[in-house]
Scaffold this motif. Structure first.
Motif, PDB file in Angstrom:
ATOM      1  N   ALA A 249     112.988  55.785 133.679  1.00 30.39           N
ATOM      2  CA  ALA A 249     114.402  55.555 133.347  1.00 30.39           C
ATOM      3  C   ALA A 249     114.569  54.273 132.528  1.00 30.39           C
ATOM      4  N   ALA A 250     113.866  53.222 132.960  1.00 27.27           N
ATOM      5  CA  ALA A 250     113.980  51.935 132.259  1.00 27.27           C
ATOM      6  C   ALA A 250     113.413  52.046 130.843  1.00 27.27           C
ATOM      7  N   LEU A 251     112.286  52.721 130.714  1.00 27.94           N
ATOM      8  CA  LEU A 251     111.664  52.887 129.396  1.00 27.94           C
ATOM      9  C   LEU A 251     112.558  53.724 128.480  1.00 27.94           C
ATOM     10  N   ARG A 252     113.076  54.807 129.024  1.00 33.16           N
ATOM     11  CA  ARG A 252     113.942  55.692 128.241  1.00 33.16           C
ATOM     12  C   ARG A 252     115.154  54.920 127.720  1.00 33.16           C
ATOM     13  N   LYS A 280     103.481  56.029 127.059  1.00 32.76           N
ATOM     14  CA  LYS A 280     103.127  57.042 126.057  1.00 32.76           C
ATOM     15  C   LYS A 280     103.958  58.314 126.218  1.00 32.76           C
ATOM     16  N   ARG A 281     104.137  58.704 127.478  1.00 32.48           N
ATOM     17  CA  ARG A 281     104.876  59.941 127.728  1.00 32.48           C
ATOM     18  C   ARG A 281     106.321  59.824 127.238  1.00 32.48           C
ATOM     19  N   GLU A 285     108.301  61.779 124.307  1.00 36.65           N
ATOM     20  CA  GLU A 285     109.500  62.536 124.681  1.00 36.65           C
ATOM     21  C   GLU A 285     110.696  62.170 123.795  1.00 36.65           C
ATOM     22  N   LEU A 286     110.771  60.897 123.430  1.00 30.78           N
ATOM     23  CA  LEU A 286     111.968  60.422 122.706  1.00 30.78           C
ATOM     24  C   LEU A 286     111.811  60.425 121.195  1.00 30.78           C
ATOM     25  N   GLY A 287     110.664  60.809 120.719  1.00 34.17           N
ATOM     26  CA  GLY A 287     110.493  60.757 119.273  1.00 34.17           C
ATOM     27  C   GLY A 287     109.359  61.620 118.798  1.00 34.17           C
ATOM     28  N   GLY A 305     105.167  56.221 114.700  1.00 39.08           N
ATOM     29  CA  GLY A 305     106.039  57.374 114.482  1.00 39.08           C
ATOM     30  C   GLY A 305     107.485  56.970 114.348  1.00 39.08           C
ATOM     31  N   ARG A 306     108.346  57.888 114.764  1.00 40.26           N
ATOM     32  CA  ARG A 306     109.788  57.640 114.734  1.00 40.26           C
ATOM     33  C   ARG A 306     110.303  57.870 116.131  1.00 40.26           C
ATOM     34  N   ILE A 307     111.232  57.045 116.514  1.00 39.11           N
ATOM     35  CA  ILE A 307     111.770  57.153 117.863  1.00 39.11           C
ATOM     36  C   ILE A 307     113.285  57.255 117.773  1.00 39.11           C
TER      37      ILE A 307
END
Ligand code: AMP
Ligand code: MG
Length: 429
Positions: A249-252, A280-281, A285-287, A305-307
């Motif tokens: 949750a914090a990372l997202r 990494k996960r 997931e977000l990009g 990449g792109r996020i």
């Protein structure tokens, strides 16, 4: 930002010999150069606010600089054609011209005008004899023979910049001389690319921030400080999002916030192959993110990449966690990429050729960056000594070093005294 045109897979297919599990440094650089978009927004700023910023448009000179032929010396303005070769030339002094106070009127034959540096050349006169070479003779001066050629000590109108000439090209990162040049054109303001916004944070449950107790097994987060320093030097707007716990949750939340507020996001930690944590996960997931193993040392793992979701998308640089690896990957990949994004045209960094004081072991097939101390030997030749332990966690080696020894991809062992390429830290932005 411009809309990203190509998917990461499409970019990869443009990079010759692309192999994400053993990617040579040059290929990674090529990929990143194709990936990054350029900030489009332009703002007008007073020239003193433009230092270190990126010029958005060519600046064309609206005038000749200097505007008139003028004197490069304090002395006497004269006609070169009147100088005698066989003895001193005697010229009557008919007036004087100061910088900002022109001598007006005609100068008769056999006469000269006392002139100061920067003063406009009187009509018909083309040469200046410096005062120290002349001798006073009543109301005249004597000019010795064989001293001057026609045109000596005269600055020509437009010799610095001609009207209509490009004085500074778009993409230039403005330096002190450029501010002066702009001022010499009478420019008060210049069009700049808006400053690049770069968000950064550290990931890892073992990280503590300054001011917190260092629990067992923990380390203070140093990467946010080295990153902050390197970003400051680049002149980008650095947005520190702190240490993020290894919780989905914090990372997202932090990735989403970073992508929304910044053009680029830099993280450190959590991208190595064996990572148990969620970084990494959540990135995937977000990009649209690739996880590379780069053929280099230190700094093997990296995410790119792109996020985020368009229009709140940012370029992601997921750097390894080791403090030296963070700096090396920043200089190897991120610095140029951020400069490109900022609208600059980065030139390759100048390298010094220095004799390595000790032998070095090096396997062909990967790029190595060793920390070194460069100095000038007694014979004036540059030499470089490797700083102690080269472990990628030893930040002290980086702090002690004044440059990085760059051992190229194909290069093998280095013998003592052999010349190597060194990237000096001084002047590195
Ligand atoms: P990682 O890439 O997450 O496997 O981290 C590699 C090593 O770098 C580990 O020893 C981490 O404790 C250390 N490390 C990761 N992030 C930081 C940081 N922000 N500051 C200092 N050390 C770090
Ligand atoms: Mg970790």
């Amino acid at each position: 930002m411009t809309e990203p045109a190509l998917s990461l897979q499409q970019i990869a297919s443009c990079v010759a010999g692309y192999d994400p599990s053993a990617l040579p440094v040059a290929q990674a650089q090529d990929f990143i150069a194709r990936l990054v978009p350029v900030v489009q927004a332009v703002e007008m700023k007073p020239i003193r606010d433009a230092l270190g910023r990126v010029l958005a448009q060519d600046i064309v000179s609206p005038i000749d600089v200097p505007a008139h032929d003028n004197s490069a010396m304090d002395g006497y303005a004269l006609r070169g054609s009147e100088l005698r070769a066989d003895g001193p030339t005697r010229l009557r002094v008919v007036g004087s011209g100061l910088a900002g106070q022109n001598f007006e009127g005609a100068v008769p034959a056999g006469a000269c005008v006392r002139i100061m540096t920067g003063a406009v050349m009187p009509a018909g006169l083309d040469t200046v004899v410096p005062q120290e070479f002349t001798q006073q003779d009543g109301d005249a001066v004597l000019v010795p023979p064989g001293l001057l050629l026609t045109g000596d000590n005269r600055r020509l109108a437009g010799e610095d910049l001609a009207l209509g000439e490009v004085a500074l090209a778009a993409g230039r990162v403005l330096r002190p001389a450029d501010l002066g040049l702009l001022a010499s054109l009478g420019r008060a303001e210049v069009p700049l690319r808006r400053r690049l916004r770069v968000a950064f944070f550290s990931t890892g449950d073992e990280l503590r921030s300054i001011g917190e107790a260092l629990d067992a097994g923990c380390v203070y987060d140093s990467n946010r400080y080295t990153l902050w320093g390197m970003l400051q030097r680049l002149g980008v707007e650095a947005i520190d999002l702190g240490v993020v716990r290894d919780e989905p949750a914090a990372l997202r939340e932090t990735f989403t916030q970073a992508a929304a507020c910044a053009d680029a996001v830099i993280t450190s930690g959590g991208v190595s192959v064996g990572e148990a944590d969620h970084t990494k996960r959540i990135m995937a997931e977000l990009g649209e993110v690739l996880f590379w193993k780069i053929a280099m040392r230190p700094g093997r793992p990296m995410a790119i990449g792109r996020i985020g979701m368009a229009p709140h998308q940012a370029i992601l640089f997921g750097l390894p966690g080791n403090p030296v690896a963070v700096m090396v990957t920043f200089y190897a990949f991120v610095r140029d990429a951020l400069l490109r994004m900022a609208g600059a045209s980065p030139a390759p960094l100048p390298l010094l050729r220095a004799a390595c004081t000790t032998p070095l072991r090096k396997k062909p097939g990967r790029t190595e960056f060793q920390r070194g101390i460069v100095s000038r030997a007694a014979d004036g030749v540059w030499q470089v000594a490797i700083t102690g332990s080269q472990g990628s966690g030893i930040l002290r080696s980086m702090s002690q070093a004044n440059g990085m020894v760059l051992l190229h991809h194909a290069q093998g062992n280095v013998a003592a005294g052999e010349p190597v390429d060194v990237l000096p830290f001084d002047g590195l932005v």
